[in-house]
Motif scaffolding. Sequence first.
Motif, PDB file in Angstrom:
ATOM      1  N   ALA A  27       0.814  -1.215   0.000  1.00  0.00           N
ATOM      2  CA  ALA A  27       0.000   0.000   0.000  1.00  0.00           C
ATOM      3  C   ALA A  27       0.849   1.267   0.000  1.00  0.00           C
ATOM      4  CB  ALA A  27      -0.919   0.003   1.212  1.00  0.00           C
ATOM      5  N   LYS A  28       0.154   2.352  -0.310  1.00  0.00           N
ATOM      6  CA  LYS A  28       0.675   3.708  -0.166  1.00  0.00           C
ATOM      7  C   LYS A  28      -0.162   4.425   0.881  1.00  0.00           C
ATOM      8  CE  LYS A  28       1.340   8.079  -2.676  1.00  0.00           C
ATOM      9  NZ  LYS A  28       1.237   8.754  -4.000  1.00  0.00           N
ATOM     10  N   VAL A  29       0.509   5.064   1.829  1.00  0.00           N
ATOM     11  CA  VAL A  29      -0.162   5.834   2.872  1.00  0.00           C
ATOM     12  C   VAL A  29       0.211   7.294   2.696  1.00  0.00           C
ATOM     13  CG1 VAL A  29      -0.491   6.169   5.346  1.00  0.00           C
ATOM     14  CG2 VAL A  29       0.016   3.882   4.459  1.00  0.00           C
ATOM     15  N   ASN A  30      -0.789   8.145   2.685  1.00  0.00           N
ATOM     16  CA  ASN A  30      -0.592   9.598   2.584  1.00  0.00           C
ATOM     17  C   ASN A  30      -1.369  10.215   3.735  1.00  0.00           C
ATOM     18  OD1 ASN A  30      -0.347  12.288   1.788  1.00  0.00           O
ATOM     19  ND2 ASN A  30      -0.631  11.821  -0.380  1.00  0.00           N
ATOM     20  N   ALA A  31      -0.710  10.987   4.586  1.00  0.00           N
ATOM     21  CA  ALA A  31      -1.412  11.460   5.786  1.00  0.00           C
ATOM     22  C   ALA A  31      -0.806  12.740   6.333  1.00  0.00           C
ATOM     23  CB  ALA A  31      -1.383  10.381   6.871  1.00  0.00           C
ATOM     24  N   LYS A  32      -1.656  13.473   7.008  1.00  0.00           N
ATOM     25  CA  LYS A  32      -1.239  14.544   7.919  1.00  0.00           C
ATOM     26  C   LYS A  32      -2.056  14.350   9.179  1.00  0.00           C
ATOM     27  CE  LYS A  32      -0.786  19.517   8.697  1.00  0.00           C
ATOM     28  NZ  LYS A  32      -1.455  19.445  10.016  1.00  0.00           N
ATOM     29  N   LEU A  33      -1.433  13.777  10.184  1.00  0.00           N
ATOM     30  CA  LEU A  33      -2.147  13.401  11.400  1.00  0.00           C
ATOM     31  C   LEU A  33      -1.146  13.225  12.526  1.00  0.00           C
ATOM     32  CD1 LEU A  33      -4.993  12.619  12.499  1.00  0.00           C
ATOM     33  CD2 LEU A  33      -4.409  10.242  11.968  1.00  0.00           C
ATOM     34  N   GLU A  34      -1.516  13.676  13.730  1.00  0.00           N
ATOM     35  CA  GLU A  34      -0.657  13.512  14.885  1.00  0.00           C
ATOM     36  C   GLU A  34      -0.395  12.017  15.140  1.00  0.00           C
ATOM     37  OE1 GLU A  34      -3.510  15.253  14.673  1.00  0.00           O
ATOM     38  OE2 GLU A  34      -3.588  16.851  16.152  1.00  0.00           O
ATOM     39  N   PRO A  35       0.774  11.736  15.711  1.00  0.00           N
ATOM     40  CA  PRO A  35       1.722  12.682  16.312  1.00  0.00           C
ATOM     41  C   PRO A  35       2.713  13.301  15.335  1.00  0.00           C
ATOM     42  CG  PRO A  35       2.466  10.455  16.703  1.00  0.00           C
ATOM     43  CD  PRO A  35       1.139  10.335  16.004  1.00  0.00           C
ATOM     44  N   PHE A  36       2.566  13.038  14.031  1.00  0.00           N
ATOM     45  CA  PHE A  36       3.434  13.690  13.057  1.00  0.00           C
ATOM     46  C   PHE A  36       2.998  15.150  12.884  1.00  0.00           C
ATOM     47  CE2 PHE A  36       3.725   9.208  11.991  1.00  0.00           C
ATOM     48  CZ  PHE A  36       5.090   9.032  11.827  1.00  0.00           C
ATOM     49  N   ALA A  37       3.954  16.040  12.844  1.00  0.00           N
ATOM     50  CA  ALA A  37       3.645  17.463  12.693  1.00  0.00           C
ATOM     51  C   ALA A  37       3.513  17.865  11.231  1.00  0.00           C
ATOM     52  CB  ALA A  37       4.737  18.303  13.374  1.00  0.00           C
ATOM     53  N   GLN A  38       4.143  17.102  10.337  1.00  0.00           N
ATOM     54  CA  GLN A  38       4.148  17.429   8.924  1.00  0.00           C
ATOM     55  C   GLN A  38       3.509  16.301   8.118  1.00  0.00           C
ATOM     56  OE1 GLN A  38       5.095  20.429   7.901  1.00  0.00           O
ATOM     57  NE2 GLN A  38       5.678  20.969  10.005  1.00  0.00           N
ATOM     58  N   PRO A  39       3.048  16.588   6.893  1.00  0.00           N
ATOM     59  CA  PRO A  39       2.492  15.533   6.038  1.00  0.00           C
ATOM     60  C   PRO A  39       3.520  14.432   5.789  1.00  0.00           C
ATOM     61  CG  PRO A  39       1.953  17.701   5.161  1.00  0.00           C
ATOM     62  CD  PRO A  39       2.942  17.935   6.265  1.00  0.00           C
ATOM     63  N   GLN A  40       3.014  13.208   5.679  1.00  0.00           N
ATOM     64  CA  GLN A  40       3.863  12.043   5.501  1.00  0.00           C
ATOM     65  C   GLN A  40       3.353  11.198   4.333  1.00  0.00           C
ATOM     66  OE1 GLN A  40       6.569  11.524   7.607  1.00  0.00           O
ATOM     67  NE2 GLN A  40       6.005  13.462   8.626  1.00  0.00           N
ATOM     68  N   VAL A  41       4.281  10.564   3.616  1.00  0.00           N
ATOM     69  CA  VAL A  41       3.940   9.632   2.549  1.00  0.00           C
ATOM     70  C   VAL A  41       4.852   8.417   2.669  1.00  0.00           C
ATOM     71  CG1 VAL A  41       3.768   9.233   0.058  1.00  0.00           C
ATOM     72  CG2 VAL A  41       3.222  11.486   0.993  1.00  0.00           C
ATOM     73  N   TRP A  42       4.257   7.232   2.656  1.00  0.00           N
ATOM     74  CA  TRP A  42       5.011   5.990   2.601  1.00  0.00           C
ATOM     75  C   TRP A  42       4.471   5.152   1.446  1.00  0.00           C
ATOM     76  CZ3 TRP A  42       3.057   7.795   7.283  1.00  0.00           C
ATOM     77  CH2 TRP A  42       4.000   8.169   8.251  1.00  0.00           C
ATOM     78  N   GLU A  43       5.343   4.588   0.678  1.00  0.00           N
ATOM     79  CA  GLU A  43       4.950   3.709  -0.409  1.00  0.00           C
ATOM     80  C   GLU A  43       5.584   2.335  -0.200  1.00  0.00           C
ATOM     81  OE1 GLU A  43       4.563   5.239  -4.432  1.00  0.00           O
ATOM     82  OE2 GLU A  43       5.390   7.151  -3.739  1.00  0.00           O
ATOM     83  N   GLY A  44       4.938   1.299  -0.737  1.00  0.00           N
ATOM     84  CA  GLY A  44       5.480  -0.048  -0.626  1.00  0.00           C
ATOM     85  C   GLY A  44       5.456  -0.601   0.782  1.00  0.00           C
ATOM     86  N   VAL A  45       4.448  -0.210   1.586  1.00  0.00           N
ATOM     87  CA  VAL A  45       4.310  -0.769   2.935  1.00  0.00           C
ATOM     88  C   VAL A  45       3.291  -1.906   2.900  1.00  0.00           C
ATOM     89  CG1 VAL A  45       5.002   1.344   4.083  1.00  0.00           C
ATOM     90  CG2 VAL A  45       2.596   0.970   3.602  1.00  0.00           C
ATOM     91  N   PHE A  46       3.458  -2.867   3.806  1.00  0.00           N
ATOM     92  CA  PHE A  46       2.683  -4.097   3.745  1.00  0.00           C
ATOM     93  C   PHE A  46       1.748  -4.241   4.941  1.00  0.00           C
ATOM     94  CE2 PHE A  46       6.395  -4.776   1.136  1.00  0.00           C
ATOM     95  CZ  PHE A  46       5.891  -5.478   0.034  1.00  0.00           C
ATOM     96  N   GLY A  47       0.726  -5.021   4.769  1.00  0.00           N
ATOM     97  CA  GLY A  47      -0.230  -5.307   5.830  1.00  0.00           C
ATOM     98  C   GLY A  47      -1.324  -6.212   5.311  1.00  0.00           C
ATOM     99  N   TRP A  48      -2.533  -6.021   5.844  1.00  0.00           N
ATOM    100  CA  TRP A  48      -3.648  -6.897   5.504  1.00  0.00           C
ATOM    101  C   TRP A  48      -4.937  -6.098   5.364  1.00  0.00           C
ATOM    102  CZ3 TRP A  48      -3.518 -12.240   4.815  1.00  0.00           C
ATOM    103  CH2 TRP A  48      -2.289 -12.838   5.091  1.00  0.00           C
ATOM    104  N   ARG A  49      -5.755  -6.543   4.443  1.00  0.00           N
ATOM    105  CA  ARG A  49      -7.138  -6.103   4.315  1.00  0.00           C
ATOM    106  C   ARG A  49      -7.978  -7.242   4.848  1.00  0.00           C
ATOM    107  NH1 ARG A  49      -7.204  -4.425  -1.448  1.00  0.00           N
ATOM    108  NH2 ARG A  49      -8.100  -6.464  -1.836  1.00  0.00           N
ATOM    109  N   LEU A  50      -8.707  -6.999   5.928  1.00  0.00           N
ATOM    110  CA  LEU A  50      -9.409  -8.118   6.563  1.00  0.00           C
ATOM    111  C   LEU A  50     -10.552  -7.625   7.434  1.00  0.00           C
ATOM    112  CD1 LEU A  50      -7.429  -9.548   9.615  1.00  0.00           C
ATOM    113  CD2 LEU A  50      -7.055  -7.269   8.681  1.00  0.00           C
ATOM    114  N   SER A  51     -11.425  -8.553   7.749  1.00  0.00           N
ATOM    115  CA  SER A  51     -12.520  -8.304   8.684  1.00  0.00           C
ATOM    116  C   SER A  51     -12.366  -9.244   9.866  1.00  0.00           C
ATOM    117  CB  SER A  51     -13.870  -8.538   7.993  1.00  0.00           C
ATOM    118  OG  SER A  51     -14.941  -8.263   8.878  1.00  0.00           O
ATOM    119  N   THR A  52     -12.579  -8.727  11.065  1.00  0.00           N
ATOM    120  CA  THR A  52     -12.540  -9.543  12.271  1.00  0.00           C
ATOM    121  C   THR A  52     -13.743  -9.208  13.149  1.00  0.00           C
ATOM    122  OG1 THR A  52     -11.142  -7.895  13.361  1.00  0.00           O
ATOM    123  CG2 THR A  52     -10.030  -9.771  12.354  1.00  0.00           C
ATOM    124  N   ALA A  53     -14.236 -10.226  13.857  1.00  0.00           N
ATOM    125  CA  ALA A  53     -15.193  -9.961  14.929  1.00  0.00           C
ATOM    126  C   ALA A  53     -14.441  -9.285  16.081  1.00  0.00           C
ATOM    127  CB  ALA A  53     -15.823 -11.265  15.396  1.00  0.00           C
TER     128      ALA A  53
END
Length: 313
Positions: free
Chosen positions: A272-298
């Motif tokens: 995935a690519k993440v694009n954000a401006k959100l605490e605790p980061f003070a400045q906008p951030q972009v990360w590309e090529g990061v991994f994880g999961w798309r899933l549903s859990t109870a």
Amino acid sequence: MTRTPASSSTSSLFGIIRLPSTLLFYTLISTIISGVYSYQQVLSSPQETCVSQDSPNGHAQQYPDIVSGNLNATTLIVPISLAIARELIPQEYGILENAYRSLLPSFPAGMYPMMAQIVHDHDIQVPAYNASMPDFSRASFEFPFLDIFNDGHSSFRWASTFLISASNDGAIKGSQGYGIAVHPASFDPPCDAYRVLPSEDGATYAGGWSSNGAQFNFMTIEAKPSWDNVPFSLDFLWNVTNQPVFANTRQCDYFTRMFNTTLTDSAVPVVAKVNAKLEPFAQPQVWEGVFGWRLSTAFLEPLEPEECRPEEE
């Protein structure tokens, strides 16, 4: 000490995971119990303008005295430098590097596994109180493997700030009650965790944003399946997402995500690519090529909050 994944038997969950205190639902339940709102008022809350595609809550009757629902999410592990993590995380909380390296032996040296996620809480119920809560979405950066008791083994997850659907006042107030800063936000899609993009690679998109005068906060995640490269297992995700969440150490959210139901059978590893401006980061951030999961859990949450407590060795 790291947490061990739950077994395939739902009935064994209570023997493995401490049942969590509520974070996002506590305000609603407190008002019901105290009689401020009637059940009828709670159940007649305004409905969303769109219909969620998430699966219904199939375990509410099995746990009638506990808050339950389904959590559909894109949850990513974003490697950031330990030096940056140390700057962002309050100095009084130690980082248990040995804990995450025992689970991720090949994780890059000098790096720390931050979480970034956009989730959708769906079909939230407490059958014993004939209570429900409207769906909502939230987005956050979260910091696991923190040693808040200086015991060298109890892992906690710090979450200082959420974007939460502006339409859900109960979820907002519940989070603020735990010291979490909340930005009331709009989400795309408004009532699902992500939407499928018009491409042939299975890509999805999720985004949330909040504007308050000169302050603008947002997070977007674009993700596509990554079956050939899965650096973080579902067992690792189970461990990280079931660490107690805190904004300060007075009260913790022992929220339990259950990875042993059929909902999780459709989990998809993503890059995935993440694009954000959100605490605790003070400045906008972009990360590309990061991994994880798309899933549903109870998920499950008890009705009463609890003090943060160390794990037994």
